[in-house]
Design a protein around this motif. Sequence first.
Motif, PDB file in Angstrom:
ATOM      1  N   HIS A 227       0.585   5.187   0.307  1.00  0.00           N
ATOM      2  CA  HIS A 227      -0.450   6.038   0.895  1.00  0.00           C
ATOM      3  C   HIS A 227      -0.543   7.427   0.262  1.00  0.00           C
TER       4      HIS A 227
ATOM      5  N   SER B 206      -4.259   5.468   6.648  1.00  0.00           N
ATOM      6  CA  SER B 206      -5.388   6.089   5.964  1.00  0.00           C
ATOM      7  C   SER B 206      -6.467   5.038   5.723  1.00  0.00           C
TER       8      SER B 206
ATOM      9  N   ARG C  52       1.969  -2.493   4.578  1.00  0.00           N
ATOM     10  CA  ARG C  52       1.821  -1.034   4.590  1.00  0.00           C
ATOM     11  C   ARG C  52       3.085  -0.427   5.189  1.00  0.00           C
TER      12      ARG C  52
ATOM     13  N   CYS D 150       0.833  -1.205   0.000  1.00  0.00           N
ATOM     14  CA  CYS D 150       0.000   0.000   0.000  1.00  0.00           C
ATOM     15  C   CYS D 150       0.869   1.257   0.000  1.00  0.00           C
TER      16      CYS D 150
END
Length: 271
Positions: free
Chosen positions: A48, A59, A79, A46
């Motif tokens: 962001h 988020s 992440r 991910c």
Amino acid sequence: MGQKIRANSVLPAVREELTLETADGLRLVANLAVPEDRAPVATIICLHPLPTHGGMMDSQVFRKAAFRLPALAGVAVLRYNSRGTWSEQGTSEGTFDNGVGERFDVAAAIEYAEFHDLPDVWLVGWSFGTDVTLMHGLDPVVRGAVLLSPPLRYSQPEHLAAWADDGRPLTALVPELDDYLRPDEARERFAAVPQAEVVPIEGGKHLWVGNAERALDEIVARVAPDVARPLPREWDGPMTTADTSAYNAHNLAAYKDVAVPGPAQRSADQG
């Protein structure tokens, strides 16, 4: 009968706090969530939204991905906070670099996934993270990419040309009411990439408030197409509740990206 999966519901997974080390010597805060009872069928990394306006690894769409996808879809979720980015999980070293030095950040995440044998790695960028994906995501390990609310601000035509030449799958999920790039303009811009799929999100906005489930369904459709969709909205098993109040207050107050406005936004500004 299962319990309804709510915004702060946390489904079972093996979760690990990590430190990623970049080639230019920074330490980044990161987190990996993998299925508890099986090997993952795919992996998403991910990227962001804009950290100077509140974007971070927590988020809301990415937080919900980590809370749900390992259990619901068998997908591993990696992440990280890019350089200089804060979240309640910690602050990564370094300073924001307008998408330039961030190439080392995404490379560190990809390297971690490769070294730890995480399968079928896909990049999922959101807003600023889509630009980082387009600019720096064509690593041999990466299978393809999904872009949420791409503003096409930092990335340039040559980055789209590189994806076009490469041929890897690229999907842009474009909210109908996005502040910066709406579906019609997105189709024009992404026409430079023959394999790019532009998916309009009816009634959607840049922050995906109220549309996280749609985002997760669309992501899973690309990275794990054998998983049934829509994903379950109820869970018949153990489930905990996260305190997301600090994230929600921070995000809603701050993280709308500053971008070059598209025609729709320019008209609104002028009106």
